[in-house]
Design a protein around this motif. Structure first.
Motif, mmCIF file in Angstrom:
data_model
loop_
_atom_site.group_PDB
_atom_site.id
_atom_site.type_symbol
_atom_site.label_atom_id
_atom_site.label_comp_id
_atom_site.label_asym_id
_atom_site.label_seq_id
_atom_site.Cartn_x
_atom_site.Cartn_y
_atom_site.Cartn_z
ATOM 1 N N GLY A 56 -34.594 63.493 69.294
ATOM 2 C CA GLY A 56 -35.624 62.689 68.639
ATOM 3 C C GLY A 56 -36.953 63.407 68.601
ATOM 4 N N ILE A 57 -37.329 64.028 69.724
ATOM 5 C CA ILE A 57 -38.593 64.770 69.777
ATOM 6 C C ILE A 57 -38.542 65.983 68.853
ATOM 7 C CG2 ILE A 57 -40.110 66.149 71.247
ATOM 8 C CD1 ILE A 57 -39.323 64.254 73.561
ATOM 9 N N ALA A 58 -37.405 66.674 68.816
ATOM 10 C CA ALA A 58 -37.265 67.833 67.927
ATOM 11 C C ALA A 58 -37.439 67.412 66.467
ATOM 12 C CB ALA A 58 -35.904 68.502 68.131
ATOM 13 N N TYR A 59 -36.841 66.292 66.090
ATOM 14 C CA TYR A 59 -36.965 65.805 64.723
ATOM 15 C C TYR A 59 -38.417 65.427 64.417
ATOM 16 C CZ TYR A 59 -36.285 63.138 60.474
ATOM 17 O OH TYR A 59 -36.372 62.677 59.183
ATOM 18 N N MET A 60 -39.052 64.729 65.363
ATOM 19 C CA MET A 60 -40.451 64.341 65.169
ATOM 20 C C MET A 60 -41.344 65.567 64.989
ATOM 21 S SD MET A 60 -41.077 61.371 67.950
ATOM 22 C CE MET A 60 -39.967 59.988 68.069
ATOM 23 N N SER A 61 -41.132 66.581 65.815
ATOM 24 C CA SER A 61 -41.943 67.798 65.734
ATOM 25 C C SER A 61 -41.762 68.488 64.391
ATOM 26 C CB SER A 61 -41.586 68.757 66.868
ATOM 27 O OG SER A 61 -41.930 68.204 68.104
ATOM 28 N N LYS A 62 -40.522 68.538 63.917
ATOM 29 C CA LYS A 62 -40.230 69.164 62.627
ATOM 30 C C LYS A 62 -40.939 68.414 61.493
ATOM 31 C CE LYS A 62 -36.358 70.011 59.511
ATOM 32 N NZ LYS A 62 -35.937 68.896 58.684
ATOM 33 N N VAL A 63 -40.792 67.100 61.487
ATOM 34 C CA VAL A 63 -41.403 66.297 60.429
ATOM 35 C C VAL A 63 -42.927 66.360 60.522
ATOM 36 C CG1 VAL A 63 -41.671 63.932 59.572
ATOM 37 C CG2 VAL A 63 -39.402 64.794 60.158
ATOM 38 N N ALA A 64 -43.457 66.305 61.739
ATOM 39 C CA ALA A 64 -44.905 66.365 61.921
ATOM 40 C C ALA A 64 -45.467 67.675 61.369
ATOM 41 C CB ALA A 64 -45.265 66.209 63.394
ATOM 42 N N SER A 65 -44.767 68.779 61.613
ATOM 43 C CA SER A 65 -45.220 70.078 61.090
ATOM 44 C C SER A 65 -45.193 70.100 59.569
ATOM 45 C CB SER A 65 -44.345 71.204 61.640
ATOM 46 O OG SER A 65 -44.534 71.335 63.016
ATOM 47 N N MET A 77 -43.179 57.348 63.599
ATOM 48 C CA MET A 77 -41.786 57.401 64.068
ATOM 49 C C MET A 77 -41.798 57.141 65.563
ATOM 50 S SD MET A 77 -39.888 60.629 62.414
ATOM 51 C CE MET A 77 -39.869 60.883 60.674
ATOM 52 N N ILE A 78 -40.877 56.279 66.005
ATOM 53 C CA ILE A 78 -40.814 55.931 67.426
ATOM 54 C C ILE A 78 -39.379 56.086 67.910
ATOM 55 C CG2 ILE A 78 -41.131 54.114 69.143
ATOM 56 C CD1 ILE A 78 -43.168 52.833 67.264
ATOM 57 N N PHE A 79 -39.224 56.743 69.072
ATOM 58 C CA PHE A 79 -37.942 56.821 69.765
ATOM 59 C C PHE A 79 -38.063 55.935 71.007
ATOM 60 C CE2 PHE A 79 -35.206 58.360 73.095
ATOM 61 C CZ PHE A 79 -33.988 58.494 72.439
ATOM 62 N N SER A 80 -37.148 54.981 71.164
ATOM 63 C CA SER A 80 -37.175 54.052 72.301
ATOM 64 C C SER A 80 -35.903 54.167 73.119
ATOM 65 C CB SER A 80 -37.287 52.604 71.809
ATOM 66 O OG SER A 80 -38.464 52.411 71.082
ATOM 67 N N THR A 81 -36.034 53.966 74.439
ATOM 68 C CA THR A 81 -34.877 53.993 75.329
ATOM 69 C C THR A 81 -34.614 52.596 75.889
ATOM 70 O OG1 THR A 81 -36.105 54.388 77.378
ATOM 71 C CG2 THR A 81 -35.523 56.332 76.035
ATOM 72 N N LYS A 82 -33.470 52.458 76.543
ATOM 73 C CA LYS A 82 -33.125 51.192 77.186
ATOM 74 C C LYS A 82 -34.083 50.888 78.334
ATOM 75 C CE LYS A 82 -28.989 52.809 77.787
ATOM 76 N NZ LYS A 82 -27.613 53.029 78.240
ATOM 77 N N GLY A 83 -34.674 51.914 78.932
ATOM 78 C CA GLY A 83 -35.550 51.754 80.085
ATOM 79 C C GLY A 83 -37.013 51.589 79.734
ATOM 80 N N GLU A 95 -53.627 63.922 59.425
ATOM 81 C CA GLU A 95 -53.959 64.054 60.839
ATOM 82 C C GLU A 95 -52.767 63.628 61.691
ATOM 83 O OE1 GLU A 95 -56.869 65.309 62.185
ATOM 84 O OE2 GLU A 95 -57.262 65.851 60.099
ATOM 85 N N PHE A 96 -52.452 64.445 62.719
ATOM 86 C CA PHE A 96 -51.310 64.218 63.592
ATOM 87 C C PHE A 96 -51.756 63.529 64.874
ATOM 88 C CE2 PHE A 96 -49.054 65.646 67.371
ATOM 89 C CZ PHE A 96 -47.742 65.345 67.050
ATOM 90 N N GLY A 97 -50.942 62.635 65.375
ATOM 91 C CA GLY A 97 -51.156 62.029 66.686
ATOM 92 C C GLY A 97 -49.812 61.672 67.282
ATOM 93 N N ALA A 98 -49.738 61.613 68.591
ATOM 94 C CA ALA A 98 -48.494 61.234 69.261
ATOM 95 C C ALA A 98 -48.843 60.484 70.539
ATOM 96 C CB ALA A 98 -47.652 62.466 69.577
ATOM 97 N N PHE A 99 -47.874 59.735 71.038
ATOM 98 C CA PHE A 99 -48.093 58.994 72.269
ATOM 99 C C PHE A 99 -46.764 58.728 72.964
ATOM 100 C CE2 PHE A 99 -47.810 55.950 68.791
ATOM 101 C CZ PHE A 99 -46.888 55.019 69.253
ATOM 102 N N ALA A 100 -46.859 58.436 74.253
ATOM 103 C CA ALA A 100 -45.705 58.011 75.049
ATOM 104 C C ALA A 100 -46.090 56.708 75.720
ATOM 105 C CB ALA A 100 -45.351 59.063 76.095
#
Length: 134
Positions: A56-65, A77-83, A95-100
């Motif tokens: 998911g992070i690899a895909y986000m990085s590719k698209v963001a670039s 784009m958001i990737f979510s886990t069960k936890g 403009e690019f931004g990201a968060f966790a």
């Protein structure tokens, strides 16, 4: 991280005291916020979610670039886990931004730049290699 927020990632192996051969493996991700509200939350990812997180992070990085610097409407784009862990990126007018985020109610957030996003992917990949050897 940006704005003084903090993200800590560690591997976790849990053993059942009655059955030492049974174990659960995964990542422990702690997100700390700073500023007016100093909060922290911890999320746990099972080993089977780690590869999906990395992809998911690899895909986000590719698209963001690809999208960076291009006049686009706000896209996220958001990737979510069960936890209750989320990692996301957004592009707004080039403009690019990201968060966790960690947690559900009262979630804590850490702002990420592209380098931090890459470091998160590397930590997930390294954690998976380590856990698969255990």
């Amino acid at each position: 991280m940006e704005y003084g927020s903090h993200l800590t990632i560690g591997t976790l192996v849990l053993y059942d005291p009655g059955s030492p051969s049974k174990k659960r493996k995964g990542l422990r991700i702690e997100v700390k916020e700073v500023g007016r509200l100093k909060r922290e939350n911890t999320s746990f990812l099972d080993v089977d979610e780690i590869e999906a997180l990395s992809k998911g992070i690899a895909y986000m990085s590719k698209v963001a670039s690809e999208w960076k610097g291009k006049p686009r409407e706000y896209t996220e784009m958001i990737f979510s886990t069960k936890g209750d862990f989320q990692v996301a990126f957004y592009v707004n007018k080039g403009e690019f931004g990201a968060f966790a985020n960690s947690g559900h109610i009262g979630a804590t957030s850490a702002a990420l730049d592209q380098e931090s996003l890459s470091l998160l992917k590397k930590a997930a990949d390294d954690g998976l290699v380590y856990l698969n050897g255990r």
